[in-house]
Design a protein around this motif. Structure first.
Motif, mmCIF file in Angstrom:
data_model
loop_
_atom_site.group_PDB
_atom_site.id
_atom_site.type_symbol
_atom_site.label_atom_id
_atom_site.label_comp_id
_atom_site.label_asym_id
_atom_site.label_seq_id
_atom_site.Cartn_x
_atom_site.Cartn_y
_atom_site.Cartn_z
ATOM 1 N N VAL A 204 12.270 27.164 25.415
ATOM 2 C CA VAL A 204 13.536 27.899 26.064
ATOM 3 C C VAL A 204 13.327 29.243 26.248
ATOM 4 O O VAL A 204 13.172 30.008 25.213
ATOM 5 C CB VAL A 204 14.670 27.529 25.127
ATOM 6 C CG1 VAL A 204 15.946 27.900 25.876
ATOM 7 C CG2 VAL A 204 14.862 25.813 25.166
ATOM 8 N N SER A 205 13.345 29.646 27.396
ATOM 9 C CA SER A 205 13.349 31.216 27.737
ATOM 10 C C SER A 205 14.452 31.733 27.554
ATOM 11 O O SER A 205 15.644 31.262 28.105
ATOM 12 C CB SER A 205 12.391 31.305 29.070
ATOM 13 O OG SER A 205 13.398 30.752 30.060
ATOM 14 N N SER A 206 14.637 32.812 27.094
ATOM 15 C CA SER A 206 15.914 33.891 27.155
ATOM 16 C C SER A 206 15.943 34.570 28.330
ATOM 17 O O SER A 206 15.293 34.572 29.170
ATOM 18 C CB SER A 206 15.831 34.644 25.977
ATOM 19 O OG SER A 206 14.574 35.627 26.085
ATOM 20 N N ALA B 237 17.557 29.571 29.048
ATOM 21 C CA ALA B 237 18.758 29.305 27.858
ATOM 22 C C ALA B 237 19.912 28.696 28.828
ATOM 23 O O ALA B 237 19.978 29.380 29.779
ATOM 24 C CB ALA B 237 18.825 30.581 27.411
ATOM 25 N N GLY B 238 20.549 27.812 28.110
ATOM 26 C CA GLY B 238 21.780 27.172 28.842
ATOM 27 C C GLY B 238 21.560 26.157 29.640
ATOM 28 O O GLY B 238 22.375 25.377 30.044
ATOM 29 N N GLY B 239 20.284 25.822 29.870
ATOM 30 C CA GLY B 239 19.803 24.615 30.608
ATOM 31 C C GLY B 239 19.840 23.305 29.877
ATOM 32 O O GLY B 239 19.909 23.518 28.642
ATOM 33 N N PRO C 113 16.895 29.725 22.900
ATOM 34 C CA PRO C 113 15.534 29.790 22.516
ATOM 35 C C PRO C 113 15.187 29.502 21.262
ATOM 36 O O PRO C 113 13.892 29.041 21.137
ATOM 37 C CB PRO C 113 15.532 31.549 22.434
ATOM 38 C CG PRO C 113 16.685 31.794 23.573
ATOM 39 C CD PRO C 113 17.630 30.903 23.259
ATOM 40 N N GLU C 114 16.067 29.166 20.258
ATOM 41 C CA GLU C 114 15.690 28.737 18.786
ATOM 42 C C GLU C 114 15.542 27.309 18.862
ATOM 43 O O GLU C 114 15.112 26.481 17.929
ATOM 44 C CB GLU C 114 16.941 29.146 17.909
ATOM 45 C CG GLU C 114 18.168 28.925 18.162
ATOM 46 C CD GLU C 114 18.904 30.041 18.954
ATOM 47 O OE1 GLU C 114 18.211 31.040 19.881
ATOM 48 O OE2 GLU C 114 20.198 30.105 18.690
ATOM 49 N N ASP C 115 15.681 26.540 19.956
ATOM 50 C CA ASP C 115 15.640 25.071 20.194
ATOM 51 C C ASP C 115 13.900 24.985 20.336
ATOM 52 O O ASP C 115 13.640 23.704 20.487
ATOM 53 C CB ASP C 115 16.233 24.528 21.274
ATOM 54 C CG ASP C 115 17.783 24.466 20.798
ATOM 55 O OD1 ASP C 115 18.690 24.684 21.621
ATOM 56 O OD2 ASP C 115 18.080 24.256 19.741
#
Length: 122
Positions: A120-122, A14-16, A86-88
């Motif tokens: 996407v991992s949290s 996440a954030g990447g 993560p929702e992406d």
């Protein structure tokens, strides 16, 4: 008939960021769209770009984070995805739009790629 091949998916925190590419088998000046489908959900619109790149369209959920672009000399469309959440997480598909049809509707697109997985991992 035009074939579309997506690439660039993968696993990211996440954030990447990731950049997806969609290569067409032939030159086309049609508009392109990106859609995504998460498990158990409908395929949804993400972004689209007009034939010359002069107009772009985004789903509210990705506006300000994703950017669509195209390089007609390379018959390629890109989707730059930043600040991923993560929702992406979904399979992302590119598609060619029929002329004079709505950018946001799945039914407006006639050729589709096989998709590329984004996780996407949290």
């Amino acid at each position: 008939q035009v074939q579309l091949v997506e690439s660039g998916g993968g696993l990211v925190q996440a954030g990447g960021s990731l950049r997806l590419s969609c290569a067409a088998s032939a030159r086309t000046f049609s508009s392109y769209g990106w859609f995504r489908q998460a498990p158990g959900k409908e395929r949804e619109f993400v972004a689209a770009i007009s034939w010359n790149g002069g107009s772009t369209f985004y789903a509210d959920s990705v506006k300000g984070r994703f950017a669509i672009s195209r390089d007609n000399a390379k018959n390629t469309v890109y989707l730059q995805m930043n600040s991923l959440k993560p929702e992406d997480t979904a399979v992302y598909y590119c598609a060619l739009k029929r002329p004079s049809s709505n950018y946001y509707y799945r039914q407006s697109y006639e050729y589709w790629g096989q998709g590329t997985q984004v996780t996407v991992s949290s």
